[in-house]
Design a protein around this motif. Structure first.
Motif, PDB file in Angstrom:
ATOM      1  N   LEU A 150       0.837  -1.212   0.000  1.00 40.73           N
ATOM      2  CA  LEU A 150       0.000   0.000   0.000  1.00 40.73           C
ATOM      3  C   LEU A 150       0.866   1.255   0.000  1.00 40.73           C
ATOM      4  N   PRO A 160      -0.314   4.613  -5.000  1.00 43.83           N
ATOM      5  CA  PRO A 160      -0.788   5.975  -4.755  1.00 43.83           C
ATOM      6  C   PRO A 160      -1.645   6.034  -3.489  1.00 43.83           C
ATOM      7  N   GLU A 161      -1.619   7.192  -2.835  1.00 45.12           N
ATOM      8  CA  GLU A 161      -2.358   7.357  -1.589  1.00 45.12           C
ATOM      9  C   GLU A 161      -3.842   7.054  -1.772  1.00 45.12           C
ATOM     10  N   GLN A 202      -5.297   4.690  -3.281  1.00 43.05           N
ATOM     11  CA  GLN A 202      -5.698   3.284  -3.115  1.00 43.05           C
ATOM     12  C   GLN A 202      -6.001   2.968  -1.659  1.00 43.05           C
ATOM     13  N   THR A 203      -5.148   3.444  -0.760  1.00 46.02           N
ATOM     14  CA  THR A 203      -5.394   3.226   0.666  1.00 46.02           C
ATOM     15  C   THR A 203      -6.675   3.930   1.101  1.00 46.02           C
ATOM     16  N   GLN A 263      -9.276   4.624  -0.735  1.00 46.89           N
ATOM     17  CA  GLN A 263     -10.441   3.900  -1.256  1.00 46.89           C
ATOM     18  C   GLN A 263     -10.723   2.645  -0.451  1.00 46.89           C
ATOM     19  N   LEU A 264      -9.656   1.924  -0.079  1.00 46.42           N
ATOM     20  CA  LEU A 264      -9.833   0.709   0.719  1.00 46.42           C
ATOM     21  C   LEU A 264     -10.463   1.048   2.069  1.00 46.42           C
ATOM     22  N   SER A 265      -9.911   2.077   2.738  1.00 43.85           N
ATOM     23  CA  SER A 265     -10.442   2.468   4.050  1.00 43.85           C
ATOM     24  C   SER A 265     -11.896   2.893   3.941  1.00 43.85           C
ATOM     25  N   ALA A 287     -14.121   2.155   1.622  1.00 44.52           N
ATOM     26  CA  ALA A 287     -15.016   1.052   1.257  1.00 44.52           C
ATOM     27  C   ALA A 287     -15.321   0.188   2.469  1.00 44.52           C
ATOM     28  N   LEU A 288     -14.287  -0.098   3.277  1.00 45.04           N
ATOM     29  CA  LEU A 288     -14.488  -0.948   4.456  1.00 45.04           C
ATOM     30  C   LEU A 288     -15.372  -0.252   5.481  1.00 45.04           C
ATOM     31  N   THR A 289     -15.094   1.041   5.714  1.00 42.82           N
ATOM     32  CA  THR A 289     -15.884   1.780   6.701  1.00 42.82           C
ATOM     33  C   THR A 289     -17.331   1.903   6.247  1.00 42.82           C
ATOM     34  N   ALA A 290     -17.513   2.234   4.965  1.00 44.34           N
ATOM     35  CA  ALA A 290     -18.871   2.398   4.439  1.00 44.34           C
ATOM     36  C   ALA A 290     -19.644   1.090   4.581  1.00 44.34           C
ATOM     37  N   LEU A 291     -18.999  -0.025   4.236  1.00 42.60           N
ATOM     38  CA  LEU A 291     -19.662  -1.325   4.329  1.00 42.60           C
ATOM     39  C   LEU A 291     -20.089  -1.587   5.771  1.00 42.60           C
ATOM     40  N   GLU A 340     -11.901  -3.585  -3.454  1.00 40.50           N
ATOM     41  CA  GLU A 340     -10.728  -2.857  -2.944  1.00 40.50           C
ATOM     42  C   GLU A 340      -9.780  -3.806  -2.215  1.00 40.50           C
ATOM     43  N   SER A 377      -9.107   0.809   9.286  1.00 39.64           N
ATOM     44  CA  SER A 377      -9.145   1.926   8.330  1.00 39.64           C
ATOM     45  C   SER A 377      -8.283   3.076   8.814  1.00 39.64           C
ATOM     46  N   ARG A 412      -0.474   5.817   5.705  1.00 38.58           N
ATOM     47  CA  ARG A 412      -0.246   6.310   4.340  1.00 38.58           C
ATOM     48  C   ARG A 412      -0.066   7.813   4.302  1.00 38.58           C
TER      49      ARG A 412
END
Lengths: 206, 206
Positions: A33, A37-38, A40-41, A43-45, A47-51, B14, B45, B52
Protein backbone atom coordinates in the motif's frame (compact mmCIF):
# COMPACT_ATOMS: atom_id res chain seq x y z
CA UNK A 1 9.22 -8.32 15.02
CA UNK A 2 10.83 -4.96 15.77
CA UNK A 3 9.42 -2.00 13.90
CA UNK A 4 11.16 1.30 13.30
CA UNK A 5 7.83 3.10 13.09
CA UNK A 6 4.82 3.10 15.39
CA UNK A 7 2.50 3.92 12.48
CA UNK A 8 3.78 0.92 10.56
CA UNK A 9 3.53 -1.32 13.59
CA UNK A 10 -0.09 -0.26 14.17
CA UNK A 11 -1.09 -0.84 10.56
CA UNK A 12 0.58 -4.27 10.52
CA UNK A 13 -1.06 -5.20 13.81
CA UNK A 14 -4.55 -4.26 12.61
CA UNK A 15 -4.04 -6.05 9.30
CA UNK A 16 -2.84 -9.20 11.06
CA UNK A 17 -6.12 -9.36 12.99
CA UNK A 18 -7.78 -10.61 9.80
CA UNK A 19 -8.16 -14.41 9.59
CA UNK A 20 -5.33 -16.24 7.83
CA UNK A 21 -3.12 -13.16 7.74
CA UNK A 22 -0.01 -13.38 9.89
CA UNK A 23 2.45 -10.64 10.78
CA UNK A 24 4.66 -11.29 7.76
CA UNK A 25 1.80 -11.21 5.25
CA UNK A 26 0.38 -8.12 6.97
CA UNK A 27 3.73 -6.36 6.60
CA UNK A 28 3.90 -7.32 2.91
CA UNK A 29 0.38 -5.96 2.30
CA UNK A 30 1.03 -2.74 4.19
CA UNK A 31 4.34 -2.12 2.38
CA UNK A 32 2.52 -2.71 -0.91
CA UNK A 33 0.00 0.00 0.00
CA UNK A 34 2.88 2.37 0.77
CA UNK A 35 4.23 1.90 -2.74
CA UNK A 36 0.83 2.55 -4.35
CA UNK A 37 -0.79 5.98 -4.75
CA UNK A 38 -2.36 7.36 -1.59
CA UNK A 39 -5.78 7.09 -3.25
CA UNK A 40 -5.70 3.28 -3.11
CA UNK A 41 -5.39 3.23 0.67
CA UNK A 42 -8.07 5.90 0.96
CA UNK A 43 -10.44 3.90 -1.26
CA UNK A 44 -9.83 0.71 0.72
CA UNK A 45 -10.44 2.47 4.05
CA UNK A 46 -13.55 4.21 2.78
CA UNK A 47 -15.02 1.05 1.26
CA UNK A 48 -14.49 -0.95 4.46
CA UNK A 49 -15.88 1.78 6.70
CA UNK A 50 -18.87 2.40 4.44
CA UNK A 51 -19.66 -1.32 4.33
CA UNK A 52 -19.40 -1.74 8.09
CA UNK A 53 -21.45 1.35 8.90
CA UNK A 54 -24.14 1.27 6.22
CA UNK A 55 -24.62 -2.46 5.70
CA UNK A 56 -28.19 -3.70 5.86
CA UNK A 57 -29.68 -7.13 5.92
CA UNK A 58 -32.72 -8.21 3.92
CA UNK A 59 -35.65 -8.24 6.34
CA UNK A 60 -36.99 -11.43 4.78
CA UNK A 61 -33.98 -13.70 4.22
CA UNK A 62 -31.30 -11.93 6.34
CA UNK A 63 -28.91 -11.85 3.39
CA UNK A 64 -26.60 -8.84 2.99
CA UNK A 65 -28.44 -6.24 0.96
CA UNK A 66 -28.40 -2.50 0.28
CA UNK A 67 -32.19 -2.33 0.30
CA UNK A 68 -34.86 -3.50 2.74
CA UNK A 69 -35.63 -6.53 0.56
CA UNK A 70 -32.79 -8.17 -1.36
CA UNK A 71 -33.05 -8.74 -5.10
CA UNK A 72 -33.95 -12.39 -4.68
CA UNK A 73 -36.74 -11.76 -2.17
CA UNK A 74 -38.15 -8.89 -4.22
CA UNK A 75 -38.16 -10.90 -7.46
CA UNK A 76 -41.81 -11.97 -8.10
CA UNK A 77 -40.66 -14.84 -10.34
CA UNK A 78 -39.05 -16.71 -7.45
CA UNK A 79 -40.96 -19.37 -5.56
CA UNK A 80 -41.45 -18.08 -2.00
CA UNK A 81 -42.87 -21.37 -0.75
CA UNK A 82 -39.53 -23.15 -1.16
CA UNK A 83 -36.78 -21.90 1.17
CA UNK A 84 -33.15 -22.98 1.19
CA UNK A 85 -31.47 -22.61 4.60
CA UNK A 86 -27.79 -21.59 4.30
CA UNK A 87 -25.02 -20.40 6.57
CA UNK A 88 -23.94 -17.18 4.90
CA UNK A 89 -23.96 -15.08 1.74
CA UNK A 90 -21.21 -17.15 0.12
CA UNK A 91 -23.51 -20.16 0.07
CA UNK A 92 -26.25 -18.07 -1.54
CA UNK A 93 -23.78 -16.99 -4.22
CA UNK A 94 -22.61 -20.58 -4.78
CA UNK A 95 -26.14 -21.93 -5.18
CA UNK A 96 -27.20 -18.99 -7.37
CA UNK A 97 -24.25 -19.78 -9.66
CA UNK A 98 -25.65 -23.24 -10.35
CA UNK A 99 -28.85 -21.74 -11.77
CA UNK A 100 -30.75 -24.77 -10.38
CA UNK A 101 -32.71 -23.12 -7.59
CA UNK A 102 -35.63 -20.76 -8.07
CA UNK A 103 -36.88 -20.45 -4.49
CA UNK A 104 -35.99 -18.11 -1.64
CA UNK A 105 -33.11 -18.36 0.83
CA UNK A 106 -32.83 -17.99 4.56
CA UNK A 107 -29.40 -16.94 5.77
CA UNK A 108 -28.69 -18.09 9.33
CA UNK A 109 -25.48 -16.10 9.75
CA UNK A 110 -23.51 -19.04 11.09
CA UNK A 111 -23.86 -22.47 12.65
CA UNK A 112 -24.53 -23.52 16.22
CA UNK A 113 -21.08 -24.03 17.72
CA UNK A 114 -20.71 -24.37 21.49
CA UNK A 115 -16.91 -24.27 21.12
CA UNK A 116 -17.03 -20.82 19.52
CA UNK A 117 -19.81 -19.74 21.87
CA UNK A 118 -22.45 -19.49 19.12
CA UNK A 119 -25.89 -20.56 20.30
CA UNK A 120 -29.27 -20.66 18.51
CA UNK A 121 -30.09 -17.15 19.77
CA UNK A 122 -27.07 -15.73 17.89
CA UNK A 123 -28.45 -16.97 14.56
CA UNK A 124 -31.59 -15.96 12.69
CA UNK A 125 -33.39 -19.19 13.61
CA UNK A 126 -36.40 -17.64 15.38
CA UNK A 127 -37.49 -15.60 12.29
CA UNK A 128 -37.24 -18.79 10.19
CA UNK A 129 -39.38 -20.74 12.64
CA UNK A 130 -42.03 -18.02 12.72
CA UNK A 131 -42.00 -17.84 8.90
CA UNK A 132 -42.70 -21.58 8.82
CA UNK A 133 -45.36 -21.26 11.54
CA UNK A 134 -47.19 -18.64 9.51
CA UNK A 135 -47.72 -21.34 6.88
CA UNK A 136 -46.20 -19.54 3.91
CA UNK A 137 -43.44 -22.13 3.38
CA UNK A 138 -44.12 -25.59 1.98
CA UNK A 139 -40.55 -26.94 1.72
CA UNK A 140 -37.39 -26.20 3.63
CA UNK A 141 -34.08 -27.37 2.10
CA UNK A 142 -31.16 -27.59 4.54
CA UNK A 143 -27.93 -26.69 2.76
CA UNK A 144 -25.48 -26.29 5.65
CA UNK A 145 -22.04 -27.81 5.45
CA UNK A 146 -21.99 -31.43 6.62
CA UNK A 147 -19.90 -30.91 9.73
CA UNK A 148 -20.78 -31.57 13.35
CA UNK A 149 -21.92 -27.93 13.68
CA UNK A 150 -23.94 -28.05 10.47
CA UNK A 151 -25.70 -31.25 11.47
CA UNK A 152 -26.43 -29.88 14.96
CA UNK A 153 -27.95 -26.74 13.48
CA UNK A 154 -30.05 -28.73 11.01
CA UNK A 155 -31.32 -30.95 13.80
CA UNK A 156 -32.08 -28.02 16.12
CA UNK A 157 -34.21 -26.31 13.48
CA UNK A 158 -35.85 -29.62 12.53
CA UNK A 159 -36.86 -30.16 16.16
CA UNK A 160 -38.35 -26.65 16.40
CA UNK A 161 -40.54 -27.40 13.40
CA UNK A 162 -41.98 -30.69 14.66
CA UNK A 163 -45.75 -30.64 14.32
CA UNK A 164 -45.79 -28.19 11.41
CA UNK A 165 -46.73 -29.60 8.00
CA UNK A 166 -43.57 -28.19 6.34
CA UNK A 167 -41.59 -30.66 4.19
CA UNK A 168 -37.90 -30.71 5.08
CA UNK A 169 -35.10 -32.00 2.89
CA UNK A 170 -31.33 -31.76 2.78
CA UNK A 171 -29.06 -31.40 -0.23
CA UNK A 172 -27.69 -34.71 -1.54
CA UNK A 173 -24.32 -35.90 -0.25
CA UNK A 174 -22.41 -38.18 -2.57
CA UNK A 175 -19.49 -38.57 -4.92
CA UNK A 176 -18.79 -35.26 -6.73
CA UNK A 177 -19.49 -35.32 -10.46
CA UNK A 178 -16.28 -36.28 -12.29
CA UNK A 179 -14.57 -37.85 -9.26
CA UNK A 180 -13.01 -41.31 -9.19
CA UNK A 181 -14.68 -43.77 -6.81
CA UNK A 182 -11.38 -45.15 -5.50
CA UNK A 183 -10.34 -41.77 -4.04
CA UNK A 184 -13.66 -41.04 -2.33
CA UNK A 185 -13.74 -41.16 1.47
CA UNK A 186 -15.62 -44.06 3.06
CA UNK A 187 -18.34 -41.99 4.74
CA UNK A 188 -19.29 -40.19 1.53
CA UNK A 189 -19.19 -43.39 -0.53
CA UNK A 190 -21.23 -45.23 2.11
CA UNK A 191 -23.86 -42.46 2.20
CA UNK A 192 -24.00 -42.37 -1.59
CA UNK A 193 -24.95 -46.07 -1.64
CA UNK A 194 -27.54 -45.78 1.13
CA UNK A 195 -29.10 -42.71 -0.52
CA UNK A 196 -28.95 -44.08 -4.07
CA UNK A 197 -31.45 -42.59 -6.51
CA UNK A 198 -33.49 -44.21 -9.30
CA UNK A 199 -31.38 -44.38 -12.45
CA UNK A 200 -34.03 -42.62 -14.54
CA UNK A 201 -33.80 -39.61 -12.22
CA UNK A 202 -30.01 -39.43 -12.30
CA UNK A 203 -29.58 -37.57 -15.60
CA UNK A 204 -32.38 -35.09 -15.08
CA UNK A 205 -31.20 -31.52 -14.56
CA UNK A 206 -33.43 -29.08 -12.62
CA UNK B 1 -19.16 -13.24 -8.77
CA UNK B 2 -22.58 -11.66 -8.37
CA UNK B 3 -23.08 -9.53 -5.27
CA UNK B 4 -26.38 -8.66 -3.67
CA UNK B 5 -24.91 -5.44 -2.28
CA UNK B 6 -22.95 -2.67 -3.93
CA UNK B 7 -21.24 -1.82 -0.62
CA UNK B 8 -20.07 -5.40 -0.26
CA UNK B 9 -18.92 -5.54 -3.87
CA UNK B 10 -16.89 -2.34 -3.42
CA UNK B 11 -15.22 -3.53 -0.25
CA UNK B 12 -14.36 -6.90 -1.81
CA UNK B 13 -13.01 -5.18 -4.92
CA UNK B 14 -10.73 -2.86 -2.94
CA UNK B 15 -9.53 -5.70 -0.73
CA UNK B 16 -8.74 -7.87 -3.78
CA UNK B 17 -6.40 -5.15 -5.08
CA UNK B 18 -3.88 -6.23 -2.45
CA UNK B 19 -1.19 -8.62 -3.71
CA UNK B 20 -1.94 -12.31 -3.27
CA UNK B 21 -5.56 -11.68 -2.29
CA UNK B 22 -8.13 -12.92 -4.79
CA UNK B 23 -11.86 -12.24 -4.86
CA UNK B 24 -12.70 -15.26 -2.73
CA UNK B 25 -10.19 -14.43 0.00
CA UNK B 26 -11.27 -10.78 -0.10
CA UNK B 27 -14.89 -11.84 0.43
CA UNK B 28 -13.87 -14.06 3.34
CA UNK B 29 -11.93 -11.19 4.97
CA UNK B 30 -14.72 -8.67 4.45
CA UNK B 31 -17.38 -11.05 5.84
CA UNK B 32 -15.12 -11.62 8.85
CA UNK B 33 -15.01 -7.87 9.48
CA UNK B 34 -18.81 -7.76 9.30
CA UNK B 35 -19.04 -10.31 12.10
CA UNK B 36 -16.60 -8.40 14.32
CA UNK B 37 -17.44 -5.24 16.29
CA UNK B 38 -17.55 -2.08 14.20
CA UNK B 39 -14.52 -0.78 16.09
CA UNK B 40 -12.22 -3.33 14.46
CA UNK B 41 -12.99 -2.06 10.96
CA UNK B 42 -12.64 1.52 12.18
CA UNK B 43 -9.25 0.78 13.70
CA UNK B 44 -8.02 -0.96 10.57
CA UNK B 45 -9.14 1.93 8.33
CA UNK B 46 -7.66 4.54 10.64
CA UNK B 47 -4.34 2.72 10.98
CA UNK B 48 -3.98 2.32 7.21
CA UNK B 49 -4.94 5.91 6.46
CA UNK B 50 -2.68 7.30 9.20
CA UNK B 51 0.24 5.24 7.94
CA UNK B 52 -0.25 6.31 4.34
CA UNK B 53 -0.73 9.99 5.14
CA UNK B 54 1.77 10.55 7.93
CA UNK B 55 4.53 8.12 7.01
CA UNK B 56 8.03 9.59 6.91
CA UNK B 57 11.30 8.22 5.69
CA UNK B 58 14.59 8.61 7.54
CA UNK B 59 16.50 11.38 5.76
CA UNK B 60 19.74 9.44 6.12
CA UNK B 61 18.94 5.82 5.27
CA UNK B 62 15.47 6.19 3.66
CA UNK B 63 14.01 3.57 5.98
CA UNK B 64 10.44 3.99 7.20
CA UNK B 65 10.52 6.08 10.36
CA UNK B 66 8.26 8.29 12.45
CA UNK B 67 11.05 10.77 13.08
CA UNK B 68 13.46 12.61 10.80
CA UNK B 69 16.27 10.19 11.69
CA UNK B 70 15.41 6.56 12.34
CA UNK B 71 16.50 4.84 15.53
CA UNK B 72 19.42 3.11 13.85
CA UNK B 73 20.79 6.29 12.25
CA UNK B 74 20.38 8.28 15.47
CA UNK B 75 22.13 5.64 17.59
CA UNK B 76 25.68 6.94 18.30
CA UNK B 77 26.94 3.40 19.01
CA UNK B 78 26.42 2.29 15.40
CA UNK B 79 29.27 2.47 12.93
CA UNK B 80 28.31 5.07 10.31
CA UNK B 81 31.28 4.25 8.07
CA UNK B 82 29.88 0.79 7.22
CA UNK B 83 26.66 0.86 5.19
CA UNK B 84 24.55 -2.13 4.19
CA UNK B 85 22.53 -1.57 1.01
CA UNK B 86 19.12 -3.30 1.13
CA UNK B 87 15.92 -3.33 -0.85
CA UNK B 88 13.32 -2.51 1.79
CA UNK B 89 12.49 -2.36 5.47
CA UNK B 90 11.89 -6.11 5.68
CA UNK B 91 15.56 -6.71 4.88
CA UNK B 92 16.60 -4.24 7.58
CA UNK B 93 14.42 -6.14 10.07
CA UNK B 94 15.85 -9.50 8.95
CA UNK B 95 19.47 -8.35 9.31
CA UNK B 96 18.76 -6.61 12.63
CA UNK B 97 17.33 -9.88 13.93
CA UNK B 98 20.68 -11.62 13.37
CA UNK B 99 22.39 -9.19 15.75
CA UNK B 100 25.52 -9.48 13.55
CA UNK B 101 25.59 -6.01 12.00
CA UNK B 102 26.42 -2.81 13.82
CA UNK B 103 26.66 -0.38 10.90
CA UNK B 104 24.09 1.76 9.14
CA UNK B 105 21.69 0.79 6.37
CA UNK B 106 20.68 2.37 3.10
CA UNK B 107 17.21 1.39 1.90
CA UNK B 108 16.87 1.61 -1.88
CA UNK B 109 13.10 1.12 -1.94
CA UNK B 110 13.24 -1.56 -4.63
CA UNK B 111 15.42 -3.01 -7.37
CA UNK B 112 16.07 -1.85 -10.92
CA UNK B 113 13.52 -3.76 -12.99
CA UNK B 114 12.88 -2.72 -16.61
CA UNK B 115 9.94 -5.16 -16.80
CA UNK B 116 8.13 -3.42 -13.95
CA UNK B 117 9.26 -0.01 -15.22
CA UNK B 118 11.52 0.70 -12.25
CA UNK B 119 14.64 2.60 -13.23
CA UNK B 120 17.56 3.94 -11.13
CA UNK B 121 15.80 7.30 -10.74
CA UNK B 122 12.88 5.58 -8.93
CA UNK B 123 15.20 4.31 -6.20
CA UNK B 124 17.26 6.21 -3.64
CA UNK B 125 20.52 5.54 -5.48
CA UNK B 126 21.60 9.17 -6.00
CA UNK B 127 21.61 9.96 -2.23
CA UNK B 128 23.71 6.83 -1.65
CA UNK B 129 26.22 7.85 -4.32
CA UNK B 130 26.53 11.36 -2.90
CA UNK B 131 26.96 9.95 0.61
CA UNK B 132 29.86 7.84 -0.69
CA UNK B 133 31.30 10.81 -2.64
CA UNK B 134 31.35 12.90 0.54
CA UNK B 135 33.82 10.35 1.91
CA UNK B 136 31.98 9.41 5.10
CA UNK B 137 31.58 5.76 4.13
CA UNK B 138 34.46 3.29 4.10
CA UNK B 139 32.63 0.06 3.27
CA UNK B 140 29.45 -0.66 1.34
CA UNK B 141 27.87 -4.12 1.75
CA UNK B 142 25.42 -5.11 -0.97
CA UNK B 143 22.63 -7.24 0.51
CA UNK B 144 20.09 -7.34 -2.31
CA UNK B 145 18.44 -10.61 -3.28
CA UNK B 146 20.48 -12.58 -5.78
CA UNK B 147 18.11 -12.28 -8.71
CA UNK B 148 18.66 -10.74 -12.11
CA UNK B 149 17.21 -7.45 -10.79
CA UNK B 150 19.29 -7.56 -7.63
CA UNK B 151 22.49 -8.20 -9.55
CA UNK B 152 21.68 -5.43 -12.04
CA UNK B 153 21.09 -2.97 -9.20
CA UNK B 154 24.33 -3.97 -7.44
CA UNK B 155 26.27 -3.55 -10.67
CA UNK B 156 24.66 -0.19 -11.49
CA UNK B 157 25.62 1.23 -8.08
CA UNK B 158 29.08 -0.33 -8.30
CA UNK B 159 29.65 1.39 -11.64
CA UNK B 160 28.58 4.76 -10.23
CA UNK B 161 31.14 4.42 -7.48
CA UNK B 162 34.13 3.64 -9.72
CA UNK B 163 37.01 5.91 -8.82
CA UNK B 164 35.96 6.40 -5.20
CA UNK B 165 38.07 4.67 -2.53
CA UNK B 166 35.04 2.95 -0.97
CA UNK B 167 35.39 -0.79 -0.30
CA UNK B 168 32.45 -2.77 -1.69
CA UNK B 169 31.42 -6.26 -0.65
CA UNK B 170 28.41 -8.49 -1.03
CA UNK B 171 26.89 -10.87 1.51
CA UNK B 172 28.12 -14.46 1.14
CA UNK B 173 26.12 -16.85 -1.02
CA UNK B 174 26.42 -20.50 -0.11
CA UNK B 175 24.79 -23.52 1.41
CA UNK B 176 22.44 -22.50 4.27
CA UNK B 177 23.58 -23.61 7.71
CA UNK B 178 21.99 -26.99 8.49
CA UNK B 179 21.23 -27.87 4.85
CA UNK B 180 22.21 -31.13 3.17
CA UNK B 181 24.67 -30.74 0.29
CA UNK B 182 22.84 -33.20 -1.95
CA UNK B 183 19.71 -31.04 -2.07
CA UNK B 184 21.51 -27.76 -2.81
CA UNK B 185 21.07 -26.27 -6.29
CA UNK B 186 24.09 -26.36 -8.60
CA UNK B 187 24.59 -22.61 -8.87
CA UNK B 188 24.68 -22.11 -5.10
CA UNK B 189 26.93 -25.12 -4.54
CA UNK B 190 29.25 -23.99 -7.36
CA UNK B 191 29.48 -20.48 -5.91
CA UNK B 192 30.11 -21.85 -2.44
CA UNK B 193 33.16 -23.72 -3.74
CA UNK B 194 34.54 -20.77 -5.72
CA UNK B 195 34.03 -18.44 -2.76
CA UNK B 196 35.32 -20.87 -0.13
CA UNK B 197 36.67 -19.31 3.04
CA UNK B 198 39.67 -20.21 5.22
CA UNK B 199 38.64 -22.91 7.67
CA UNK B 200 39.87 -20.90 10.68
CA UNK B 201 37.41 -18.13 9.75
CA UNK B 202 34.44 -20.44 9.30
CA UNK B 203 33.44 -20.81 12.97
CA UNK B 204 33.94 -17.15 13.93
CA UNK B 205 30.69 -15.36 14.72
CA UNK B 206 30.58 -11.56 14.31
Amino acid sequence: MEFSSKLLENAVYEMSQLPGIGKRTALRLVLHLLKQPESQTAQLSTALTALREDIRFCTNCHNISDKELCEICSNPKRDRTMVCVVEDIRDVMAIENTGQFTGHYHVLGGKISPIEGIGPQDLSIAPLVSKVMSGEISELIFALSSTMEGDTTNFYIYKQLQGTPVKTSTIARGIPVGDELEYADEVTLGRSIINRIPFEGSFKMS
